[in-house]
Every structure is written in structure tokens, then in C-alpha cells.
Write an enzyme that holds these catalytic residues in place. Structure first.
Site, short mmCIF file in Angstrom:
data_model
loop_
_atom_site.label_atom_id
_atom_site.label_comp_id
_atom_site.label_asym_id
_atom_site.label_seq_id
_atom_site.Cartn_x
_atom_site.Cartn_y
_atom_site.Cartn_z
N GLU A 66 0.79 -1.21 0.00
CA GLU A 66 0.00 0.00 0.00
C GLU A 66 0.83 1.26 0.00
O GLU A 66 0.73 2.08 0.89
CB GLU A 66 -0.92 -0.05 1.20
CG GLU A 66 -1.86 -1.25 1.14
CD GLU A 66 -2.54 -1.47 2.46
OE1 GLU A 66 -2.43 -0.61 3.33
OE2 GLU A 66 -3.19 -2.50 2.62
N THR A 119 -3.27 4.85 -6.34
CA THR A 119 -3.89 6.14 -6.04
C THR A 119 -3.43 7.21 -7.01
O THR A 119 -4.22 8.03 -7.47
CB THR A 119 -3.55 6.56 -4.60
OG1 THR A 119 -3.98 5.53 -3.70
CG2 THR A 119 -4.24 7.86 -4.24
N ARG A 159 -9.11 1.08 -1.79
CA ARG A 159 -7.95 0.22 -1.98
C ARG A 159 -8.38 -1.10 -2.62
O ARG A 159 -9.26 -1.80 -2.11
CB ARG A 159 -7.26 -0.07 -0.65
CG ARG A 159 -6.63 1.17 -0.04
CD ARG A 159 -5.40 1.59 -0.82
NE ARG A 159 -4.82 2.82 -0.30
CZ ARG A 159 -5.08 4.04 -0.77
NH1 ARG A 159 -5.92 4.19 -1.77
NH2 ARG A 159 -4.51 5.09 -0.25
N ASP A 182 -0.19 0.65 -14.22
CA ASP A 182 -0.20 0.41 -12.77
C ASP A 182 0.14 -1.05 -12.55
O ASP A 182 -0.57 -1.95 -13.02
CB ASP A 182 -1.57 0.75 -12.19
CG ASP A 182 -1.62 0.56 -10.69
OD1 ASP A 182 -0.56 0.49 -10.07
OD2 ASP A 182 -2.74 0.49 -10.15
N GLN A 234 3.68 -6.16 -4.88
CA GLN A 234 4.04 -7.33 -4.10
C GLN A 234 5.09 -8.15 -4.83
O GLN A 234 5.21 -8.13 -6.05
CB GLN A 234 2.80 -8.20 -3.82
CG GLN A 234 1.74 -7.50 -2.99
CD GLN A 234 0.95 -6.49 -3.79
OE1 GLN A 234 0.81 -6.62 -4.99
NE2 GLN A 234 0.46 -5.47 -3.11
#
Length: 868
Positions: free
Chosen positions: A578, A583, A713, A735, A739
């Protein structure tokens, strides 16, 4: 093979700034590769090289033939190896083969550690993966795992726990207990956890049992179940010290039925005291109501937030969001009032130009006075939530808070409120003061000793300590180590020889407190001698000693009291990717693609609802897992059980029952305590934002705002492309998932890219990776940045570094007082250099944190250029 040819031809060409073209590095001609990206070909490039640069073309063809010959040789050799080993690989291992047993156990440990369903051994994807990794291994049946592998692993772990408990040794055990409902089968379970200090003076916490509890949850059934659990581990009841649980009457009465001592959560007790006194006062409640409405105004309007931000910049104030309070969490009100007071000037300017309710002069004057009364309580809450907190801190903590409140100078207009708070604290904490177990723990804490105990409670503490030591010695058949009789335990005499000693009288002159009578009285009583010597010693510094058991570990002068410390200092005082990449892509869409359409906004509602579900489920699940755990209020236990039981089901639907439970739990003091400690587990950073808007989001006519869309999210998996135009320049933004298991997909995006936007969460310095709990998230980000910067295939691509989530960084460093040096030791040696701006509105500690994090990334660049 095609990839090899492309690599060779591209030595002579580069991507052209003309769309669909490549530029020849030899003659600078622009060669068209195709009409669209999916039809691009290197054939026109090869043809150009053959026609215009014959000599280079000959070299290119020779290189290509060498590559093809090498590939054919490799394929031939590989086929030989496959033939030679195919027979061995076709033979399956027997289920009892040692190699197979090792894999059995690894699978069982994975199921246990990752909380996977045991049915995973029958899942098609999992079994296919195992066949690919080791064709000779045949995974056994579910029944085999249940009856053999899991059972064997459980038995070995149980034996290790029994060895650690050492019930026949000199350990004593405190307990916490909880009743909860399984998410999988709707069965109720009773969980028992024990806390003890081992012979090496290390704290231990073990979950002893989690058993089905389908009976009625009355105190008799609970007591019977707890007794059985303790008996299964052969723990003698005389070695059980104290149960710390929630305030539910059924479990409290169950502990009393077992004839054991019961303790309540001290943080919840403080909540009740503040609600009884300050927060229920009319003047204060009016201030809180106006502030809550004012903060709510900004939470519901992105436009208002932006306007307030501009005022903050104009007035040279910290650019911060206002914090919303929660009724059942008193310190959220404290933080809200603090944030409102800090932004007083910007709020006054905003309210003068906009139709919004604001505080009057008297209310503004009341806020700092209320905060001065609440500040000691907030400090107590923080200290009681520490990992090393124990019940010895309760009485001194109450005394310290009471003293600071009485010494508060600015009380004009709030004298009655202060008096009410003092009375509420005295009433709520009186049971702790009267509890001899808490008194004994306080006495044995070298930071406090008898400072907070009068003669009556000092004698109570000594009595129970002597009893426990005597019992311990009898159990070990060494009762000759201590000889004492009840005649030595007496009430305070008329001369006050055992009277409460002040801090100064103890340290002024030790000889004043001993005489021949005292020596005669205690010369045959080793424990009394230890008490007298121990109490005359200087108290340990509370600033440097955080865990009292560490003091006893190093001290060898008091063998009997040292044994008692293990008994009384074990129990806690309460049960208590995150980075923002996606965003930024959303922001680009809002800014440059004419915003989201209404249909697109409504499509996001399900994602927002899932954020709320995941957030409340994560928090409630963590309540019993963090140390110390947190408990829901009794009135919300049913809501808690519903969330834990239903929200993770595949067929879950967002009905009224869910919204009512979520709304009630978010106002629960225990849930709020757990949320405040979200750094101890993985929680999405939009949790507070959306949980505070539950009533708005559940409405049928709800339409997400831009702020809602930015806050939403969704774990990025795969690659998502966004196209937009700025001043007639076309941009394609990809995007990608941050991870570890998503990074292998990135290379698909790096062909023809102009720049990489590297986004890192600067506030993640104290967090762990979702996929690797041993790895710091900011360090992982630094390592990834170094990899990208030093990658030879990305050498000609610009990198834009975004240090995101600066607001959360400011909150952690300035408000929550996090020390970055705990996670990055180099922070302590970091110095500002002369090029730092001198008029930044940020506090010095925040400015240092920002530039330290930035420079950690810049070091990667400098090292690369220096060739280290």
C-alpha cells in the site's frame, strides 16, 4: 530464438520519437515498424540494414547463425538428459519414504502457520503445483493428513509447550481467556492463554487451548471448561495467580467460582472514569459536538479539505487533516480536540468565509484546559498498551495521573470538571488499590516499591508475597529456606515502625530506618531482611527500565523476592503493498480524463464496501491476537461474533445486520484500542476513513466522491493501463502490483517506456511486508529501488521517485512520537547539511525524517555513479 534476433537488431536501432517508428543509429533514418503496437515487426529494420548498411548486415547475420546453432546443440543435449532420468522420475515415493515424510511435515506446517484450511491438500491448483515441483511425490489423502501428519505435529508441539511450562518447576501462571465464534462453521470456542516468566526471567505467552463451547455461556459452564483446560496441562490450581479478562459478568463470576483472583482491563476502566466525569459534562460535550460536526464537514467534502489546506499554507500552519472522534473511544476525542486547536486560525478563516458552524470564544478557551486534564490519561493509555506493561503499573499509573491532574494550573472555569475527574478515578481505581495481588506486584516493581502503598496495603502485599513464597517452597520440599510466623505480620503500631515511607526519607539516610529492635526482629527472618534491604535501595529509573523483570534477572541479592517477582509480574494490565501507486493512477484519471463517469463511480461502490468489510474484519480478528489483546464492550459482543463468523464467507452479502454491527463496533472502545495499534498487524490505510462513513456509504443513493475513489484500496494484481492527454501529449500509465509475486510481470511494461514512477510509502518505516512479516516495508522498497536503478536493461529510462503518504509520516513522527531510529539505526547519525531549507513549516523532527528517507533513496543513485 525470435527474442535473440530482436536483441541483435536493436543494437543498431532505438525507439523513435515518431510514433510507430524506429531510429537507425547508423544513418539516423526513421523506419516504420507497423501501424499499431500489436503488429510491430523487426523485418523492416532488417531490410533497412541489408539495403543501406551491407557490412553491418553481414555481421548481424553471422551473429544470428551462431545463436541458432547454440540453441540446437542445447536442445539435443537436453533431450539426452531427459531420456536418462525419465525412468527415475517416473517412480513415485512411498508415503513412508523419509523424503515424502519431510514434504508431509512441511505441508502441515504451512497449513498451521498460514491458517490454511486443511482441505487445501485436495485443491487442484495445490496438487498440480506439487506435481510440477516434485513429480515423485504423491500427496496423501485428507484423512491421512488429519489422522497422521497434523496429529503428529500437534503432539510434538504440545510436548515442547509442556517442557516450556515446566509445571513441576517454580513457575507461576497468569491467564487471559476469551470466547469467540469460528468464521468457518459458526461454532463457539473458548480460548485460554497463559502468561509466565521462565527460569531465565523471560516473558512467555502460550495459547493452551481452543475448544468448542456449544453450551450456554453461563458462569458455571465457563468455570467448568476453564478448569478442564487447566487440568489438561497438569497445572496445579495453587500455581494459578490471576485471570485478566473483559468486564463481562459471566466470565468474571466464572473466575470467582474457580476461587482465583480476577482482574479487569485497566484501559477500559479509564474509559469509564472519563465518561463519568469529563466527557459527560454539558459544556465539554457541546464543544465535542461542535468539533465533531466541524471535522465531519471536511471529511464529507474534498473541496472543503482543499480550501482548508490552502488556508493552512497561507497561515504557515502544518498541513494536516482534522481527526474525527469516536464516542466510545475517549482518546480519539483527545486527538480531535488537539487537531482542531492546532488549526484554530485556519478554521476561523474558513468559517468566516463559508457557512459552517464554528466554536465561540468561550469554547475555544475551554479546549486547551480540557486537553491539559486529558493529557495524563492519554499517556497512561499509551504506557499500559506497551508490550512490557504488567499489572505492577496500574496503581502507580493511577496515582501519577491523579497527581498531574491536581497539579494542573490552568483550571479556571474547569475546576468542577477536574474535581469530578478526580472522584471518578478514585471510584473506578479503588478495586485495584484494595487488591492485594496488585499491591504485591507494585511492591515488587523496583521502579515503584512502596512509594504508592500506605502501611495497610504494604502489609497486605507482604503477606501475600510471604504466602506465595512459602507455598512455593513447600511444593519444592525446601521449606527450610524460609522461616517465618504469623506474629511478624501485624498491624501498624503506635510508633509507625511499618508506616508508609516517603520518597525522600528512604533515600536521605538508611541508618535512620534501622535500629537494634528492627535487627532483632528480622535477624531470624530472611524474607524480612530482604524486604528491608530491598526497600532501602534506590528505586530504578522509570525512563530507562521499561520491564521490571529485567531488573530481577540481573539482581542476585534477593533470592526470595526474586522468586516472588516471577509470580506477581507476569500478567498484563489489559487485554488489550500500500505505497499509493494505484492512487496516483486514479489521480491522473481524475485530473486529465474528465473525471469518473457516474457509472464508473457506482462500479466502485462494491470495492469500497469490501474495504469496509476487510477493515472491520481485520481489526476484530486482531483484537484477540495482539499482545495485550483488546476486548469489545459487553453490549457489542454479539456484533463482534457476527462479524467474525459471517464476513469471511464466500456467500456474504452486505445487509442491514452487517452495517449495524460495523457501525456499533467502530464506536466500541476495544475496537478503537485495537485500531490504534494497527502497526502491530496489516491493516489497509483507508480503514479509518471509510469506517467513519459507514452510515453514508450504506445509503441506497450513495455515490462515491473523488476523495472516496482515491481512498479506495484494491490490491493490484496484474497490469492496468490508463491513457490520458496533457497539452496534446499522449500519456500511457501502467499500474503494476508492488508485491513480490507481482514483480515478474513488470518486464512486459518496460518495453518502450519513457519513465518509471517509483512510489514508496514514506510512512511505512515501522511496518512489515504483507508477504514476509520479517521484512521492513521501507527497506524492501529501498532494495527494489536499487534493483530498478542498477538494472542494465532500464539504464536509459528516467526514474521519478514519489515519497508518498507524507501526512501519515507526519502523524507518526510528530503526534505518535515514533522513533525511526528503532528501525533504521543510521537515522541517529544522520545530520542536516547546509542545503536544507531554513523556513519549512514542518517541526524539526519531521523535517529530519523526510530528508532522511529521501536521502536513503538518493544514496542508491550516488553509489551507482561512484561504481561501488
Amino acid at each position: 530464438m525470435a527474442d535473440k534476433r530482436r536483441a541483435s537488431i536493436w543494437r543498431h536501432f532505438s525507439i523513435s520519437n515518431q510514433i510507430h517508428h524506429a531510429k537507425c543509429e547508423l544513418c539516423e533514418a526513421h523506419i516504420k515498424r507497423g501501424t499499431q503496437k500489436t503488429t510491430y515487426s523487426t523485418t523492416p529494420l532488417i531490410n533497412h540494414l541489408r539495403a543501406k548498411h551491407q557490412q553491418r548486415y553481414t555481421v548481424f547475420e553471422n551473429e544470428r547463425r551462431v545463436v541458432i546453432d547454440a540453441e540446437e546443440h542445447t536442445e539435443h543435449r537436453t533431450s539426452q538428459l531427459i531420456t536418462e532420468t525419465s525412468f527415475q522420475r517416473a517412480k513415485l515415493w512411498d508415503v513412508k519414504d523419509n523424503r515424502a515424510k519431510n514434504i508431509h511435515e512441511l505441508i502441515a506446517k504451512m497449513i498451521a502457520r498460514d491458517c490454511q484450511p486443511i482441505s487445501i491438500v485436495e485443491d487442484v491448483g495445490f496438487t498440480s503445483l506439487l506435481r510440477h515441483l516434485e513429480p515423485r511425490y504423491k500427496i496423501p489423502s485428507l484423512k491421512f493428513f488429519t489422522e497422521n501428519v497434523i496429529t503428529s505435529l500437534h503432539n510434538r508441539l504440545s510436548q515442547r509447550m509442556r517442557n516450556l511450562l515446566d509445571v513441576n518447576g517454580d513457575s507461576y501462571f497468569g491467564f487471559t481467556a476469551d470466547i469467540w465464534t469460528s468464521q468457518a462453521n459458526n461454532n463457539a470456542f473458548l480460548c485460554l492463554t497463559c502468561h509466565f516468566i521462565d527460569k531465565d526471567y523471560e516473558r512467555n505467552e502460550l495459547i493452551l487451548a481452543k475448544e468448542s463451547f456449544s453450551e450456554s455461556h453461563n458462569h458455571k459452564n465457563i468455570a467448568e471448561k476453564l478448569n478442564d483446560m487447566i487440568s489438561n496441562w497438569n497445572i496445579p490450581m495453587e500455581k494459578c495467580t490471576i485471570f485478566v479478562t473483559d468486564n463481562a459478568q459471566n466470565i468474571k463470576k466464572a473466575v470467582e467460582t474457580m476461587e482465583l483472583k480476577w482482574g479487569s482491563c485497566v484501559i477500559h476502566t479509564l474509559q469509564l472514569a472519563l465518561t463519568d466525569s469529563i466527557l459527560s459534562q454539558r459544556a465539554v460535550s457541546e464543544v465535542i459536538k461542535v468539533c465533531s460536526l466541524l471535522v465531519g464537514h471536511f471529511n464529507k467534502s474534498a473541496f472543503a479539505c482543499e480550501k482548508l489546506k490552502n488556508y493552512q499554507i497561507q497561515l504557515n500552519l502544518p498541513v494536516k487533516q482534522l481527526m474525527q472522534d469516536v464516542t466510545t473511544r475517549w482518546n480519539s476525542t483527545y486527538y480531535m480536540l488537539s487537531s482542531v486547536l492546532e488549526q484554530k486560525a485556519s478554521l476561523a478563516l474558513y468559517s468566516s468565509e463559508n457557512a459552517v458552524n464554528s466554536l465561540n470564544h468561550e469554547q475555544w478557551a475551554l479546549i486547551p484546559k480540557v486537553l491539559s486534564l486529558l493529557a495524563p490519561c492519554e499517556q497512561l493509555t499509551q504506557d499500559m498498551s506497551a508490550d512490557t506493561a504488567c499489572i505492577s503499573m496500574v496503581i502507580p499509573g493511577y496515582s501519577g495521573v491523579r497527581k498531574l491532574i491536581l497539579e494542573c494550573n490552568d483550571v479556571a472555569g474547569v475546576g468542577t470538571i477536574r474535581e469530578n475527574l478526580k472522584v471518578a478515578l478514585d471510584t473506578r481505581f479503588k478495586p485495584y488499590i484494595q487488591n492485594e495481588f496488585y499491591c504485591a506486584a507494585t511492591l515488587l516493581d523496583p521502579r515503584f516499591k512502596d512509594k504508592f502503598l500506605n502501611s495497610q496495603y504494604l502489609e497486605k502485599a507482604k503477606t501475600i508475597i510471604k504466602e506465595k513464597i512459602a507455598l512455593s517452597n513447600r511444593q519444592q520440599n525446601v521449606s527450610d529456606l524460609i522461616k517465618f510466623n504469623d506474629s511478624n505480620i501485624h498491624d501498624e503500631d503506635e510508633h509507625g515502625t511499618i508506616a508508609k515511607r516517603s520518597m525522600t526519607s528512604i533515600w536521605q539516610d538508611d541508618s535512620e530506618e534501622s535500629n537494634e529492635d528492627d535487627d532483632t526482629k528480622t535477624q531470624h527472618d530472611p524474607l524480612e531482611i530482604e524486604f528491608e534491604t530491598y526497600l532501602r535501595m534506590k528505586r530504578a529509573d522509570t525512563k530507562t527500565l521499561k520491564d521490571p523483570i529485567k531488573w530481577w534477572k540481573l539482581n542476585r541479592d534477593f533470592p526470595l523476592l526474586k522468586k516472588a517477582a516471577r509470580i506477581f509480574l507476569a500478567s498484563p494490565p489489559s487485554r488489550a503493498g500500500e505505497s499509493g501507486k494505484s492512487t496516483i493512477v486514479k489521480q491522473m484519471k481524475i485530473l486529465h480524463i474528465k473525471d469518473y463517469t457516474r457509472d464508473e463511480r457506482r462500479e466502485k461502490i462494491e470495492d469500497i464496501k469490501r474495504n469496509i468489510r476487510d477493515a472491520i474484519l481485520t481489526i476484530t480478528d486482531a483484537m484477540s491476537n495482539i499482545d495485550p489483546p483488546c476486548d469489545a464492550e459487553e453490549k457489542n459482543v454479539e456484533h463482534l461474533e457476527y462479524i467474525l463468523d459471517h464476513c469471511s464467507r464466500p456467500d456474504f452479502e452486505f445487509g442491514d445486520r452487517f452495517w449495524e454491527a460495523t457501525s456499533a463496533l467502530w464506536k466500541d472502545s476495544g475496537v478503537q484500542d485495537c485500531f490504534r495499534r494497527s502497526y502491530e498487524y496489516q491493516l489497509i490505510d483507508c480503514a479509518e476513513y471509510f469506517l467513519s462513513k459507514v452510515d453514508e456509504i450504506r445509503a441506497n443513493d450513495y455515490e462515491p466522491s473523488n476523495q472516496d475513489l482515491l481512498r479506495c484500496r484494491v490490491l493490484t494484481s496484474g497490469i492496468f493501463e490508463t491513457k490520458f492527454t496533457v497539452e496534446k501529449v499522449n500519456f500511457h500509465m501502467f499500474d503494476v502490483g508492488g508485491q513480490r509475486d507481482e514483480r515478474r510481470k513488470w518486464i512486459q511494461c518496460f518495453n518502450d517506456v519513457t519513465a518509471i514512477i517509483f512510489v514508496t510509502a514514506s510512512s511505512s518505516f515501522n511496518l512489515k511486508l504483507r508477504e514476509d512479516a520479517s521484512m521492513n516495508r521501507l527497506r524492501e522498497s529501498l532494495n527494489l529501488f536499487k534493483f530498478i536503478w542498477n538494472n542494465r536493461w532500464l539504464r536509459d529510462i528516467s526514474v521519478i521517485l514519489f515519497l508518498n503518504k507524507q501526512d501519515l509520516l507526519a502523524k507518526k513522527v510528530v503526534e505518535e512520537k515514533w522513533d525511526i531510529g528503532q528501525f533504521f539505526e543510521e537515522f541517529y547519525d544522520y545530520k542536516f547539511t547546509e542545503d536544507r531549507p531554513g523556513k519549512s513549516p514542518d517541526p524539526p523532527e519531521l523535517l529530519k525524517a523526510k530528508y532522511f528517507i529521501r536521502d536513503q533513496f538518493l544514496v542508491s543513485i550516488f553509489i551507482y555513479y561512484l561504481g561501488e
